[in-house]
Design a protein around this motif. Structure first.
Motif: not given
Length: 184
Positions: A37-63
């Motif tokens: 399956v190809l699962l993409l985001r329409k709102n790529v700003l939210r993807r960027e937010i998740s990635n940046e939060a994960a960098k701050m935390r030092g782990s994946a953006s999913h819990a």
């Protein structure tokens, strides 16, 4: 597989006279015969937010637990403004081209947009079937669970304003563009 960085490939292929998505075309054609399956985001700003939060935390953006999700919600990253519109435009364009490529080769039955499936057990059941994990789509197997009511959701439907520390700057950068809808 939300982001495909082709900037290096574009330069290399331009120098050699080939199309930057030539290898992607072959991959898309071959993928039609395998479970994907190809699962993409329409709102790529939210993807960027998740990635940046994960960098701050030092782990994946999913819990994996409610505690981990609560921990992730505490991190409100600052989104880099310089080049933001160009980054969003690039990723949005790449997602559209990738979706078009797969749609042209395999149809759109295996193309999913995260925002369209996030709270739809029937869609997740179909995805599980398409991946070969279930013998048939069966939304009842999800027992009424959705991503917005499980412990795994970090940001869910929270407004962008509450997710980042520099919302006003991000909003000023995006409001005059076609990406202002991503602030919703």
């Amino acid at each position: 597989m939300t982001h495909v960085d082709t900037s290096y490939d574009k330069k290399r292929h331009h120098q050699h006279g080939t199309h930057p998505f030539a290898s992607m075309t072959a991959m898309a054609s071959a993928a039609c015969d395998i479970p994907f399956v190809l699962l993409l985001r329409k709102n790529v700003l939210r993807r960027e937010i998740s990635n940046e939060a994960a960098k701050m935390r030092g782990s994946a953006s999913h819990a994996a637990t409610a505690a981990a999700a609560a921990d992730l919600r505490r991190f409100r990253p600052s989104i880099r403004i310089h080049g933001l519109v160009a980054r969003l435009a690039n990723e949005h364009d790449q997602n559209e081209r990738l979706a078009s490529l797969f749609r042209d080769r395999c149809g759109d039955a295996r193309l999913w947009w995260y925002e369209d499936v996030v709270d739809r057990p029937d869609a997740w059941a179909t995805i599980m079937y398409q991946l070969g994990l279930w013998p048939a789509p069966d939304a009842s197997r999800l027992r009424g669970m959705t991503l917005t009511n499980t412990t795994h959701v970090v940001h869910g439907a929270l407004p962008v304003r509450s997710l980042i520390s520099n919302y006003d700057k991000v909003a000023r950068a995006l409001r005059p563009t076609k990406f202002k809808w991503m602030l919703e």
